[in-house]
Design an enzyme around this catalytic site. Structure first.
Site, PDB file in Angstrom:
ATOM      1  N   LYS A 203     -10.212 -19.873  66.955  1.00 63.92           N
ATOM      2  CA  LYS A 203     -10.338 -18.541  66.338  1.00 63.92           C
ATOM      3  C   LYS A 203     -11.274 -18.638  65.144  1.00 63.92           C
ATOM      4  O   LYS A 203     -11.199 -19.575  64.346  1.00 63.92           O
ATOM      5  CB  LYS A 203      -8.971 -18.069  65.870  1.00 63.92           C
ATOM      6  CG  LYS A 203      -9.024 -16.767  65.089  1.00 63.92           C
ATOM      7  CD  LYS A 203      -7.698 -16.099  65.051  1.00 63.92           C
ATOM      8  CE  LYS A 203      -6.920 -16.469  63.824  1.00 63.92           C
ATOM      9  NZ  LYS A 203      -5.781 -15.565  63.617  1.00 63.92           N
TER      10      LYS A 203
HETATM   11  C1  5RP Z   1      -3.540 -15.650  59.164  1.00 69.12           C
HETATM   12  C2  5RP Z   1      -4.047 -15.560  60.528  1.00 69.12           C
HETATM   13  C3  5RP Z   1      -4.057 -14.231  61.164  1.00 69.12           C
HETATM   14  O1  5RP Z   1      -3.340 -14.316  62.348  1.00 69.12           O
HETATM   15  C4  5RP Z   1      -5.481 -13.823  61.448  1.00 69.12           C
HETATM   16  O2  5RP Z   1      -6.203 -13.799  60.267  1.00 69.12           O
HETATM   17  C5  5RP Z   1      -5.585 -12.530  62.218  1.00 69.12           C
HETATM   18  O3  5RP Z   1      -5.172 -11.476  61.473  1.00 69.12           O
HETATM   19  P1  5RP Z   1      -6.152 -10.416  60.847  1.00 69.12           P
HETATM   20  O4  5RP Z   1      -6.795  -9.705  62.003  1.00 69.12           O
HETATM   21  O5  5RP Z   1      -5.280  -9.520  60.032  1.00 69.12           O
HETATM   22  O6  5RP Z   1      -7.185 -11.162  60.037  1.00 69.12           O
HETATM   23  O7  5RP Z   1      -4.424 -16.526  61.130  1.00 69.12           O
HETATM   24  O8  5RP Z   1      -3.813 -16.882  58.666  1.00 69.12           O
END
Ligand code: 5RP
Length: 292
Positions: A203
């Site tokens: 991610k």
């Molecule tokens: C927090 C995360 C969240 O799951 C990720 O950032 C996704 O959430 P958002 O779309 O609110 O950023 O990994 O550490």
């Protein structure tokens, strides 16, 4: 004794039909074992090879942030529209209905709160407990360039080893420190390190310039985080641009659960991800659902 009356002694072995060898739809995942692929198929829709992950794990360092004060009230109604829920084991056990039968991506690292140095995380879940929860993947935060970079990379590689033992994919979550430049060069570095060290998918954040080089240089699927809340059209545009430049989905939290109409928003995001719907059309779809 088995009832064999009426058994017909005729067999068709399809001698002339070669056994099929279906390809697996996810980039770089062809050589994974069956269990690992099966778990990934609970996360990525096998028809599109893409996913809408609903991220609600923020409480593990932020506490009850806006929109997540009562996950039973605000998030559970969104579950039918997500491919996967990303959460902590605390939320899973206390709040998520066990009848939810899609993929769960379990937050597996943690430690410091927003009040402390964020990169000082450790592994926060034992793989045995993750398996007990029947999860489809575990997620670990990786702080490339952060103060505790090596420690966070070590968290990741230890989870990859444990995951490989049991057929559990690891999602590497690239966290960008406040002092770092969020550009394609950084994202290429961070995502590639996660993939090289064994993550099944990664991610990262979408960047406006050259995001296609980030997806091209990462040998496994990339999903994008949503980041801070944007106007709905902007969030849909970001998701669309990421998908068109090679992302395999979104792991979106605040832009869904902090929307005025979260149920409409997650359905609009799903259209963008799975049907390549252009952002303006997806925004109209959002408005229609919102006003229905
Ligand atoms: C927090 C995360 C969240 O799951 C990720 O950032 C996704 O959430 P958002 O779309 O609110 O950023 O990994 O550490």
């Amino acid at each position: 004794m088995a009832d064999t009356d009426g058994n017909i002694d005729s067999h068709d072995y399809y001698i002339d039909t070669p056994q099929t060898a279906p390809t697996f739809p996810l980039k770089g995942c062809q050589s994974l074992d069956w269990g690992m692929k099966n778990r990934l198929a609970n996360i990525f829709d096998p028809k599109t090879g893409r996913t809408v992950m609903l991220a609600v794990d923020h409480g593990y360092f932020m506490g009850p942030t806006t929109g997540l004060e009562r996950i039973d009230v605000t998030i559970n109604p969104l579950l039918p529209y997500a491919n996967t829920l990303m959460c902590t084991r605390g939320i899973l056990r206390s709040t998520t209905p066990p009848t939810f039968n899609k993929g769960i991506v379990l937050r597996a690292s943690g430690g410091p709160s927003i009040l402390k140095e964020m990169s000082n995380e450790h592994i926060a879940v034992d793989m045995e407990d993750a398996l007990r929860l029947n999860i489809s993947a575990v997620a670990v935060q990786v702080f490339i360039g952060g103060e505790y970079e090596t420690q966070s990379v070590n968290n990741m590689t230890r989870l990859v080893d444990a995951g490989n033992r049991y057929g559990v994919p690891v999602l590497g979550v690239t966290a960008v420190g406040k002092q770092m430049v969020r550009d394609a060069k950084y994202m290429r570095l961070a995502t590639r390190i996660c993939a090289e060290l064994g993550c099944s998918y990664v991610k990262t954040y979408y960047v406006e310039k050259d995001f296609d080089t980030v997806t091209a240089a990462c040998p496994v699927p990339i999903v994008i985080a949503g980041g801070k809340k944007l106007p709905e059209l902007d969030a849909l545009t970001m998701a669309h641009n990421a998908i068109q430049q090679g992302a395999a989905g979104v792991d979106m939290g605040r832009n869904i659960f902090q929307s005025d109409a979260p149920t409409a928003m997650i359905q609009a995001v799903s259209k963008v991800v799975h049907e390549d719907m252009p952002p303006k059309e997806a925004f109209e779809y959002f408005e229609t659902l919102k006003n229905a």
